[in-house]
Write a protein that holds these residues in place. Structure first.
Motif, PDB file in Angstrom:
ATOM      1  N   TRP A 148       5.147  12.117  -7.226  1.00 10.28           N
ATOM      2  CA  TRP A 148       5.299  13.151  -6.613  1.00 10.28           C
ATOM      3  C   TRP A 148       5.440  11.906  -5.550  1.00 10.28           C
ATOM      4  CZ3 TRP A 148       2.542  13.041  -1.783  1.00 10.28           C
ATOM      5  CH2 TRP A 148       2.649  13.445  -0.732  1.00 10.28           C
ATOM      6  N   MET A 149       4.649  10.416  -5.739  1.00  8.97           N
ATOM      7  CA  MET A 149       3.899   8.811  -5.076  1.00  8.97           C
ATOM      8  C   MET A 149       5.220   8.293  -4.814  1.00  8.97           C
ATOM      9  SD  MET A 149       0.809   9.791  -3.139  1.00  8.97           S
ATOM     10  CE  MET A 149       1.160   8.586  -2.783  1.00  8.97           C
ATOM     11  N   VAL A 150       5.462   8.437  -6.433  1.00  5.51           N
ATOM     12  CA  VAL A 150       6.685   7.553  -6.716  1.00  5.51           C
ATOM     13  C   VAL A 150       7.917   7.703  -5.910  1.00  5.51           C
ATOM     14  CG1 VAL A 150       8.135   6.920  -8.531  1.00  5.51           C
ATOM     15  CG2 VAL A 150       6.440   6.710  -8.998  1.00  5.51           C
ATOM     16  N   GLY A 151       8.244   9.484  -5.462  1.00  9.20           N
ATOM     17  CA  GLY A 151       9.647   9.164  -4.623  1.00  9.20           C
ATOM     18  C   GLY A 151       9.187   9.245  -3.170  1.00  9.20           C
ATOM     19  N   PHE A 152       8.370   8.389  -2.587  1.00 10.22           N
ATOM     20  CA  PHE A 152       8.455   7.843  -1.460  1.00 10.22           C
ATOM     21  C   PHE A 152       8.050   6.540  -1.562  1.00 10.22           C
ATOM     22  CE2 PHE A 152       5.300  11.518  -0.184  1.00 10.22           C
ATOM     23  CZ  PHE A 152       5.857  11.384   0.836  1.00 10.22           C
ATOM     24  N   LEU A 153       7.868   5.721  -2.669  1.00 15.85           N
ATOM     25  CA  LEU A 153       8.349   4.197  -3.080  1.00 15.85           C
ATOM     26  C   LEU A 153       9.273   4.091  -3.828  1.00 15.85           C
ATOM     27  CD1 LEU A 153       5.280   3.588  -5.783  1.00 15.85           C
ATOM     28  CD2 LEU A 153       5.381   2.940  -3.046  1.00 15.85           C
ATOM     29  N   VAL A 154      10.025   5.653  -3.905  1.00 15.58           N
ATOM     30  CA  VAL A 154      11.297   4.777  -4.583  1.00 15.58           C
ATOM     31  C   VAL A 154      12.568   5.509  -2.842  1.00 15.58           C
ATOM     32  CG1 VAL A 154      13.487   5.973  -5.706  1.00 15.58           C
ATOM     33  CG2 VAL A 154      11.545   5.821  -6.580  1.00 15.58           C
ATOM     34  N   GLY A 155      11.936   6.212  -2.642  1.00 15.85           N
ATOM     35  CA  GLY A 155      13.053   6.757  -1.057  1.00 15.85           C
ATOM     36  C   GLY A 155      12.643   5.719  -0.421  1.00 15.85           C
ATOM     37  N   ILE A 318      11.564  -0.660 -11.403  1.00 17.05           N
ATOM     38  CA  ILE A 318      10.294  -0.540 -12.764  1.00 17.05           C
ATOM     39  C   ILE A 318       8.854  -0.115 -12.573  1.00 17.05           C
ATOM     40  CG2 ILE A 318       9.539  -2.684 -14.169  1.00 17.05           C
ATOM     41  CD1 ILE A 318      11.961  -4.578 -13.239  1.00 17.05           C
ATOM     42  N   ASN A 319       8.053  -0.876 -11.100  1.00 18.63           N
ATOM     43  CA  ASN A 319       7.339  -0.220 -10.168  1.00 18.63           C
ATOM     44  C   ASN A 319       7.022   1.033 -10.756  1.00 18.63           C
ATOM     45  OD1 ASN A 319       6.379  -3.197 -10.376  1.00 18.63           O
ATOM     46  ND2 ASN A 319       6.982  -2.814  -8.042  1.00 18.63           N
ATOM     47  N   ALA A 320       8.335   2.278 -10.685  1.00 22.36           N
ATOM     48  CA  ALA A 320       8.313   3.877 -10.972  1.00 22.36           C
ATOM     49  C   ALA A 320       7.511   3.825 -12.415  1.00 22.36           C
ATOM     50  CB  ALA A 320       9.586   3.872  -9.946  1.00 22.36           C
ATOM     51  N   VAL A 321       8.824   3.463 -12.642  1.00 20.11           N
ATOM     52  CA  VAL A 321       8.310   3.128 -14.282  1.00 20.11           C
ATOM     53  C   VAL A 321       6.907   3.370 -14.764  1.00 20.11           C
ATOM     54  CG1 VAL A 321       9.359   2.547 -16.599  1.00 20.11           C
ATOM     55  CG2 VAL A 321      10.754   3.069 -15.255  1.00 20.11           C
ATOM     56  N   LEU A 322       6.298   2.007 -14.133  1.00 22.95           N
ATOM     57  CA  LEU A 322       5.145   1.807 -14.016  1.00 22.95           C
ATOM     58  C   LEU A 322       4.130   2.678 -13.883  1.00 22.95           C
ATOM     59  CD1 LEU A 322       5.226  -2.490 -14.194  1.00 22.95           C
ATOM     60  CD2 LEU A 322       4.415  -1.239 -16.331  1.00 22.95           C
ATOM     61  N   LEU A 371       3.466  -4.559  -5.030  1.00 21.05           N
ATOM     62  CA  LEU A 371       3.130  -2.650  -5.077  1.00 21.05           C
ATOM     63  C   LEU A 371       3.071  -1.744  -6.668  1.00 21.05           C
ATOM     64  CD1 LEU A 371       4.962  -0.046  -3.985  1.00 21.05           C
ATOM     65  CD2 LEU A 371       7.033  -0.923  -5.135  1.00 21.05           C
ATOM     66  N   ALA A 372       3.341  -3.105  -8.063  1.00 17.25           N
ATOM     67  CA  ALA A 372       2.763  -1.968  -9.615  1.00 17.25           C
ATOM     68  C   ALA A 372       1.184  -2.441  -9.129  1.00 17.25           C
ATOM     69  CB  ALA A 372       3.833  -3.405 -10.117  1.00 17.25           C
ATOM     70  N   GLY A 373       0.859  -3.280  -8.314  1.00 16.92           N
ATOM     71  CA  GLY A 373      -0.995  -3.480  -8.702  1.00 16.92           C
ATOM     72  C   GLY A 373      -1.034  -1.826  -7.699  1.00 16.92           C
ATOM     73  N   LEU A 374      -0.531  -1.596  -6.477  1.00 15.79           N
ATOM     74  CA  LEU A 374      -1.625  -1.118  -5.920  1.00 15.79           C
ATOM     75  C   LEU A 374      -1.599   0.511  -5.754  1.00 15.79           C
ATOM     76  CD1 LEU A 374      -1.139  -2.900  -2.472  1.00 15.79           C
ATOM     77  CD2 LEU A 374      -3.144  -2.966  -4.284  1.00 15.79           C
ATOM     78  N   THR A 375      -0.283   0.618  -6.958  1.00  9.11           N
ATOM     79  CA  THR A 375       0.384   2.260  -7.041  1.00  9.11           C
ATOM     80  C   THR A 375      -0.446   2.858  -7.468  1.00  9.11           C
ATOM     81  OG1 THR A 375       2.965   1.276  -6.844  1.00  9.11           O
ATOM     82  CG2 THR A 375       2.447   3.597  -8.053  1.00  9.11           C
ATOM     83  N   PRO A 376      -0.713   2.035  -8.878  1.00  8.07           N
ATOM     84  CA  PRO A 376      -2.247   3.808  -9.087  1.00  8.07           C
ATOM     85  C   PRO A 376      -3.331   3.744  -8.220  1.00  8.07           C
ATOM     86  CG  PRO A 376      -1.411   0.957 -11.143  1.00  8.07           C
ATOM     87  CD  PRO A 376      -1.232   1.205  -9.125  1.00  8.07           C
ATOM     88  N   PHE A 377      -3.506   2.837  -7.168  1.00 10.86           N
ATOM     89  CA  PHE A 377      -5.404   3.269  -6.306  1.00 10.86           C
ATOM     90  C   PHE A 377      -4.213   4.198  -5.717  1.00 10.86           C
ATOM     91  CE2 PHE A 377      -8.091   2.970  -3.114  1.00 10.86           C
ATOM     92  CZ  PHE A 377      -8.843   2.271  -3.814  1.00 10.86           C
TER      93      PHE A 377
END
Length: 509
Positions: A148-155, A318-322, A371-377
């Motif tokens: 769901w959070m990845v949806g925000f990033l992708v959007g 790539i970050n969404a997949v990660l 983006l990749a490093g902060l998405t897990p947080f």
């Protein structure tokens, strides 16, 4: 030997994952509607001829209404049912999109954008609350929240790209109409896929709390934006003091209600407060950096908005997949460990930004590492936060995290944007020669876009010199931005490391 079997949480089936696809689509649309106007605004300006102030409101009305309505919508979703409010929000969003496409003047478009924000504010907290209700197994819930959070990033990433493609073949009205079919599909499928749920311990219907929660976040955002434009003038100070006063009144009123809009016991817990501060900082970093890098790609490297969006799209993919992959690691590692490791990875972002002034690939890579490093947080922290909230307050708690992210975005744009602007102006003021016309000098001191535009009035040789100087000045602001990011990202690492192994916020309703 007697073994007491503990009932394991029920694992979600196909219907639950289909429901998640519907909810993730809402996240994509909410963020896409925020970034898609980056490309459409020039075309809209030609068609409707808005004033400078109206242009700002066309861009800001959507986000301001979201920030102001989230807490109220979260409380209403707990009271009347998460699925019901999701459907109401979708209907409002679809109707407002049609109104925006048919807008005959700027005022109507601003009103339509405000209604879109109201609908989006109903979608975000209800979606998170529904995810908590649908996914019971911790690992699956973490993965679902991450998706769901990845949806925000992708959007946010695909908004400019989709906008560019639509404007290539259709009129600007299509930018808004493309949201309508998606919302119609959501309204038709949600009753079949998403369970109906309502809390018996929901917040009281309190008009004063609703009014205070709606007014306070926009006042804070507006005072920050005004500070960026004119510093701490009288209007800014009054707006900020009023926002702080209303905040205090709001929290005082919540403490006196038997069933408040916000479960204040959560905010009083040190661990949950740290999580909220951390997620706000993440929002500030990501939005502030996106603002600067997007301008850099277009104004320094000369990319069109569509090309700039396409350059950033692979990194976002790539970050969404990660992000999804990291969520699967929670079965082996504590979320706090993954959050801390992610922030250390994110440190590569500012370091690459320091070197990205001459190479777009390095610049985009720096933004991608952040983006990749902060998405897990953001994703794992949201999961930990939701797991800790009392039953019946999922909508309100979701609104807390979403409001923090919205305010973080405003802070990132205002604070990092003002630092970059100050660095740019200082560099230009020290190096501008006095042989330029006053009108050109004033425009060049304000922004890089102003320098490039005003340089067209100069002879070819002076034009090239001024544009080159302005781009050097913007490079210096990127350098300052990268240096500022380093201690902020390190602070996030400390926040993640200080969280206990098992985060248990105060669960008292």
């Amino acid at each position: 030997m007697n073994i007491s079997a503990q009932k394991l949480p029920e694992r979600a089936g196909l219907r639950a994952w289909c429901a998640l696809a519907v909810l993730a689509t809402t996240a994509v649309l909410v963020m896409m509607n925020m970034s898609i106007l980056y490309l459409a605004l020039p075309t809209i300006s030609k068609a409707l001829a808005p004033s400078g102030a109206q242009i700002l409101w066309i861009m800001d009305a959507y986000g301001l209404v979201i920030a102001g309505s989230l807490i109220t919508m979260g409380a209403l979703s707990d009271r009347f049912g998460h699925r019901r409010l999701l459907l109401v929000g979708s209907a409002i969003f679809a109707g407002a999109s049609v109104l925006a496409a048919c807008a005959p003047n700027p005022s109507t478009l601003i009103a339509a954008r405000s209604l879109q924000g109201l609908g989006a504010a109903a979608l975000a907290p209800t979606s998170l609350a529904l995810i908590k209700a649908i996914f019971h197994e911790p690992g699956q819930r973490t993965l679902a929240i991450t998706i769901w959070m990845v949806g925000f990033l992708v959007g946010g990433a695909i908004g400019p790209v989709i906008g560019g493609l639509v404007l290539t073949y259709f009129a600007w009205t299509a930018v808004f109409l493309l949201f309508v079919p998606a919302m119609v599909v959501l309204i038709c499928t949600a009753p079949m896929l998403i369970p109906s749920q309502r809390s018996c311990r929901a917040a009281e219907l309190d008009f004063q709390s609703a009014l205070l929660s709606i007014l306070t976040p926009p006042l804070i955002v507006l005072s920050i934006k005004q500070t960026t434009l004119s510093g701490f003038d009288a209007l800014t100070v009054v707006a900020l003091l009023t926002a702080l006063f209303l905040t205090a009144v709001f929290f005082r009123r919540q403490s006196r209600l038997a069933r408040p809009f916000l479960p204040l016991s959560i905010l009083q817990d040190r661990t949950c407060a740290l999580l909220l501060v951390g997620m706000t900082l993440v929002g500030a970093i990501l939005f502030g950096t996106s603002l600067i890098t997007s301008q850099y790609l277009q104004l320094v490297f000369g990319f069109t908005p569509l090309k700039a969006g396409l350059w950033q799209l692979p990194g976002a993919t790539i970050n969404a997949v990660l992000a999804v992959w990291v969520s699967t690691l929670t079965a082996r590692y504590r979320p706090q460990v993954l959050m801390a490791v992610g922030t250390l990875v994110a440190l590569a972002g500012p370091l690459l930004l320091l070197l990205g002034g001459q190479d777009p690939l390095v610049l985009v890579a720096g933004s991608a590492f952040l983006l990749a490093g902060l998405t897990p947080f953001m994703s794992l922290g949201t999961g930990v936060f939701l797991q800790a909230v009392p039953e019946g307050s999922a909508g309100s708690a979701s609104a807390i995290t979403e409001t923090g992210a919205e305010l973080g975005a405003a802070l990132g744009i205002a604070v990092f944007g003002s630092l970059a602007t100050s660095a740019y102006r200082t560099y230009m003021a020290d190096r501008l020669t006095g042989d330029l016309p006053d009108k050109v000098s004033i425009a060049a001191l304000e922004t890089l876009a102003g320098a490039i535009s005003s340089a067209e009035m100069l002879p070819v040789d002076q034009n090239a010199v001024l544009v080159s100087l302005a781009r050097e000045a913007f490079s210096s602001s990127l350098y300052i931005h990268a240096l500022t990011l380093l201690p902020v990202v390190l602070s996030l690492s400390l926040i993640a490391l200080t969280l206990p192994g098992k985060t248990q916020c105060n669960r008292t309703p």
